[in-house]
Motif scaffolding. Structure first.
Motif, PDB file in Angstrom:
ATOM      1  N   MET A  74       0.824  -1.196   0.000  1.00 14.49           N
ATOM      2  CA  MET A  74       0.000   0.000   0.000  1.00 14.49           C
ATOM      3  C   MET A  74       0.865   1.255   0.000  1.00 14.49           C
ATOM      4  O   MET A  74       0.521   2.263  -0.627  1.00 14.49           O
TER       5      MET A  74
ATOM      6  N   HIS B 289       3.145  -5.687   5.562  1.00 11.52           N
ATOM      7  CA  HIS B 289       1.750  -5.979   5.277  1.00 11.52           C
ATOM      8  C   HIS B 289       1.586  -6.340   3.803  1.00 11.52           C
ATOM      9  O   HIS B 289       2.014  -5.594   2.921  1.00 11.52           O
TER      10      HIS B 289
ATOM     11  N   PRO C  56      -1.007  -6.671   0.941  1.00  8.77           N
ATOM     12  CA  PRO C  56      -2.397  -6.279   0.692  1.00  8.77           C
ATOM     13  C   PRO C  56      -3.152  -7.300  -0.142  1.00  8.77           C
ATOM     14  O   PRO C  56      -2.558  -8.100  -0.873  1.00  8.77           O
ATOM     15  N   THR C  57      -4.463  -7.247  -0.030  1.00  7.49           N
ATOM     16  CA  THR C  57      -5.325  -8.039  -0.901  1.00  7.49           C
ATOM     17  C   THR C  57      -5.748  -7.185  -2.090  1.00  7.49           C
ATOM     18  O   THR C  57      -5.644  -5.949  -2.076  1.00  7.49           O
TER      19      THR C  57
ATOM     20  N   GLU D  58      -8.811  -6.607  -3.097  1.00 12.03           N
ATOM     21  CA  GLU D  58      -9.911  -5.725  -2.699  1.00 12.03           C
ATOM     22  C   GLU D  58      -9.398  -4.509  -1.921  1.00 12.03           C
ATOM     23  O   GLU D  58      -9.888  -3.388  -2.116  1.00 12.03           O
ATOM     24  N   GLU D  59      -8.441  -4.724  -1.040  1.00 13.27           N
ATOM     25  CA  GLU D  59      -7.904  -3.636  -0.222  1.00 13.27           C
ATOM     26  C   GLU D  59      -7.308  -2.546  -1.098  1.00 13.27           C
ATOM     27  O   GLU D  59      -7.537  -1.349  -0.881  1.00 13.27           O
TER      28      GLU D  59
ATOM     29  N   ASP E 274     -10.029  -0.687  -3.179  1.00 10.52           N
ATOM     30  CA  ASP E 274     -10.796   0.218  -2.324  1.00 10.52           C
ATOM     31  C   ASP E 274     -10.007   1.475  -1.981  1.00 10.52           C
ATOM     32  O   ASP E 274     -10.566   2.578  -1.905  1.00 10.52           O
ATOM     33  N   ALA E 275      -8.715   1.320  -1.768  1.00 11.66           N
ATOM     34  CA  ALA E 275      -7.900   2.440  -1.289  1.00 11.66           C
ATOM     35  C   ALA E 275      -7.555   3.449  -2.374  1.00 11.66           C
ATOM     36  O   ALA E 275      -7.344   4.620  -2.076  1.00 11.66           O
TER      37      ALA E 275
END
Length: 228
Positions: A18, A73, A75-76, A78-79, A82-83
């Motif tokens: 991210m 981390h 991320p997926t 979807e994550e 969405d971000a």
């Protein structure tokens, strides 16, 4: 020409995170290229390598186990979607095991995100083009004898009209032939200033790069390369 950050801006950050995505968007990239795999606990994770640094296959690790190995981390899909809702997302599906789940997730985003779904596995992008109403593209790292061999399989699927070429095998004649029969051309993998300069003269629809220092980004006070 669309400019996409390869796995985000990761010169000082872990790729496909991210933070790398946020940095790329802050620099002024229009979009991000990322890689989708599926973890042992059936999560669509954004991770490029098939094998983790501890020698275990990523597919044999849960997402949380992979995060312990990497120290960051993971991320997926979807994550990330969405971000960063305004980004142009080039989503490369790495493995057939992630195909069905990726299609299910992408169906939820296909009408409110800009998406290009790609894979080196052309059977995957054929399935995506058939089931999704979003652009799809064939990744290639070889110079085909004839562009017709690629076009023949893609023609029944009107969404499959993009070819993503490795810079190493870029051939101007092939690019022109692909354009002539209705395909868009995107290139990934230039690494030097001169290679990036060459790409600006090839009539490309997109460029995927690891090197923001060699492209013109609006947030760096330069003019955007906006063609096509």
């Amino acid at each position: 020409m669309h400019l996409l950050a390869h796995r985000g801006h990761h010169q000082t950050l872990p790729e496909n995170t991210m933070e790398a995505f946020s940095s790329a968007m802050a620099l002024g990239f229009e979009g991000i290229e990322t890689d989708v795999r599926i973890s042992r606990d059936q999560q669509l994770i954004l991770f490029h390598n098939r094998v983790a640094s501890n020698g275990c296959a990523v597919a044999e690790l849960t997402r949380s186990e992979l995060e312990v190995v990497t120290g960051f981390h993971v991320p997926t899909l979807e994550e990330a979607l969405d971000a960063f809702p305004t980004a142009l997302w080039n989503i490369e599906i790495k493995v057939a095991a992630a195909q069905a789940s990726s299609i299910r997730v992408l169906k939820r985003y296909q009408h409110n995100r800009r998406l290009l779904i790609t894979s080196f596995r052309h059977d995957i992008v054929l399935a995506c083009a058939h089931e999704l109403s979003t652009d799809c593209g064939m990744l290639i790292a070889h110079r085909p004898v004839s562009i017709n061999s690629l076009a023949h399989a893609a023609l029944p699927e009107p969404r499959l009209r993009t070819i993503v070429w490795d810079f190493e095998i870029v051939d101007v004649q092939q690019l022109e032939m692909a354009n002539a029969i209705g395909f868009k051309n995107i290139v990934y993998g230039p690494h030097t200033a001169s290679e990036h300069e060459l790409c600006t003269h090839l009539g490309l629809h997109g460029l995927i790069t690891d090197h923001p220092e060699f492209v013109e980004l609006p947030h760096r006070g330069l003019h955007s390369l906006t063609k096509h």
